[in-house]
Design a protein around this motif. Structure first.
Motif, short mmCIF file in Angstrom:
data_model
loop_
_atom_site.label_atom_id
_atom_site.label_comp_id
_atom_site.label_asym_id
_atom_site.label_seq_id
_atom_site.Cartn_x
_atom_site.Cartn_y
_atom_site.Cartn_z
N TYR A 75 0.83 -1.21 0.00
CA TYR A 75 0.00 0.00 0.00
C TYR A 75 0.87 1.26 0.00
CZ TYR A 75 -3.48 3.46 1.10
OH TYR A 75 -4.29 4.58 1.06
N GLU A 76 1.90 1.27 0.82
CA GLU A 76 2.77 2.44 0.91
C GLU A 76 3.38 2.76 -0.46
OE1 GLU A 76 4.36 5.75 2.51
OE2 GLU A 76 3.00 4.39 3.54
N TYR A 77 3.85 1.75 -1.15
CA TYR A 77 4.46 1.95 -2.46
C TYR A 77 3.41 2.35 -3.50
CZ TYR A 77 7.19 1.24 -6.64
OH TYR A 77 7.82 1.43 -7.85
N ALA A 78 2.33 1.60 -3.57
CA ALA A 78 1.32 1.82 -4.61
C ALA A 78 0.58 3.14 -4.41
CB ALA A 78 0.33 0.66 -4.64
N SER A 79 0.44 3.60 -3.19
CA SER A 79 -0.30 4.85 -2.94
C SER A 79 0.55 6.09 -3.20
CB SER A 79 -0.85 4.88 -1.51
OG SER A 79 0.22 4.93 -0.57
N ASN A 80 1.84 5.92 -3.41
CA ASN A 80 2.71 7.04 -3.74
C ASN A 80 2.61 7.28 -5.24
OD1 ASN A 80 4.82 8.76 -4.42
ND2 ASN A 80 6.28 7.81 -3.02
N VAL A 81 1.92 8.35 -5.64
CA VAL A 81 1.65 8.59 -7.06
C VAL A 81 2.93 8.78 -7.87
CG1 VAL A 81 -0.67 9.44 -6.66
CG2 VAL A 81 1.23 11.06 -6.74
N ASP A 82 4.01 9.17 -7.23
CA ASP A 82 5.28 9.31 -7.96
C ASP A 82 5.80 7.97 -8.46
OD1 ASP A 82 5.41 12.12 -7.72
OD2 ASP A 82 6.24 11.92 -5.70
N ASN A 83 5.32 6.87 -7.87
CA ASN A 83 5.73 5.53 -8.29
C ASN A 83 4.90 4.99 -9.46
OD1 ASN A 83 7.73 5.38 -6.31
ND2 ASN A 83 6.32 4.51 -4.81
N LEU A 84 3.81 5.64 -9.81
CA LEU A 84 2.93 5.12 -10.86
C LEU A 84 3.65 4.77 -12.16
CD1 LEU A 84 -0.31 7.28 -10.43
CD2 LEU A 84 -0.05 4.82 -9.99
N PRO A 85 4.52 5.64 -12.69
CA PRO A 85 5.17 5.28 -13.96
C PRO A 85 6.04 4.02 -13.87
CG PRO A 85 5.43 7.62 -13.52
CD PRO A 85 4.87 6.99 -12.27
N GLU A 86 6.47 3.65 -12.67
CA GLU A 86 7.32 2.47 -12.51
C GLU A 86 6.54 1.17 -12.63
OE1 GLU A 86 9.68 2.69 -8.95
OE2 GLU A 86 10.10 4.82 -9.29
N TRP A 87 5.26 1.21 -12.26
CA TRP A 87 4.51 -0.05 -12.25
C TRP A 87 3.17 0.00 -12.98
CZ3 TRP A 87 -0.30 -0.77 -9.98
CH2 TRP A 87 -0.74 0.23 -9.12
N ALA A 88 2.57 1.16 -13.14
CA ALA A 88 1.23 1.25 -13.73
C ALA A 88 1.28 1.78 -15.16
CB ALA A 88 0.34 2.13 -12.85
N ALA A 89 1.91 1.01 -16.04
CA ALA A 89 2.06 1.44 -17.43
C ALA A 89 0.71 1.61 -18.13
CB ALA A 89 2.91 0.44 -18.20
N GLY A 90 -0.31 0.91 -17.64
CA GLY A 90 -1.65 1.07 -18.21
C GLY A 90 -2.29 2.39 -17.85
N LEU A 91 -1.65 3.14 -16.95
CA LEU A 91 -2.17 4.44 -16.54
C LEU A 91 -1.18 5.56 -16.79
CD1 LEU A 91 -4.38 6.14 -15.17
CD2 LEU A 91 -3.33 5.57 -12.97
N ALA A 92 0.05 5.39 -16.35
CA ALA A 92 1.02 6.50 -16.40
C ALA A 92 2.28 6.07 -17.14
CB ALA A 92 1.38 6.94 -14.98
N GLN A 93 2.57 6.76 -18.24
CA GLN A 93 3.76 6.43 -19.02
C GLN A 93 4.91 7.40 -18.76
OE1 GLN A 93 2.04 6.30 -22.99
NE2 GLN A 93 1.83 4.09 -22.80
N VAL A 121 -5.80 -3.41 -1.43
CA VAL A 121 -4.65 -4.18 -0.97
C VAL A 121 -5.11 -4.85 0.32
CG1 VAL A 121 -2.25 -4.12 -0.21
CG2 VAL A 121 -3.04 -2.49 -1.95
N ILE A 122 -5.18 -6.16 0.28
CA ILE A 122 -5.69 -6.90 1.43
C ILE A 122 -4.68 -7.93 1.90
CG2 ILE A 122 -8.12 -6.54 0.83
CD1 ILE A 122 -8.18 -9.27 -0.46
#
Length: 133
Positions: free
Chosen positions: A18-36, A86-87
């Motif tokens: 959760y800590e990693y995924a909720s940091n929007v600065d990390n989005l380009p590293e893992w969420a290619a379907g959203l942030a390029q 995240v559960i």
């Protein structure tokens, strides 16, 4: 409209995920379907260059429940509400993403499901290689 749940079990604690995924600065590293590329902040809204073009994203406030819900305003103006959790899982954490078939034909919906699965796999790789995870 159809919905499908895509999930991935990650062998680290839900808190780390959760800590990693909720940091929007990390989005380009893992969420290619959203942030390029890097996220642009505009008040509470985030502007991201996505595979669909520039979209506006608004996440729920950080919370202790593992909720990462977010609205994405598509270039068409349509708002897609994405439910993400995240559960806890016996093997660490499970991330569950609800994908809805909005403005997509069946083939595009299948590609969207595959893209979300790939994003969750990248998330797992990112948090698994973090020190202390």
């Amino acid at each position: 409209m159809r919905s499908r749940h895509v999930s991935h079990v990650i062998p680290v604690t839900p808190e780390v995920v959760y800590e990693y995924a909720s940091n929007v600065d990390n989005l380009p590293e893992w969420a290619a379907g959203l942030a390029q590329s890097a996220v642009v902040r505009d008040g509470d809204e985030l502007l991201v260059d996505s595979p669909m073009g520039w979209v506006a994203v608004r996440f729920v406030e950080r919370n202790h429940f593992g909720v990462l819900d977010h609205d994405v305003t598509l270039p068409s103006g349509t708002v897609v509400r994405n439910a993400v959790r995240v559960i806890g899982h016996p093997d660490g954490a499970e991330v569950v993403f609800t994908v809805r078939q909005i403005e997509l034909d069946d083939a595009a919906f299948a590609r969207d499901l595959e893209a979300v699965a790939a994003d969750l796999e990248r998330l797992a790789q990112c948090v698994s290689r973090k020190p202390g995870s």
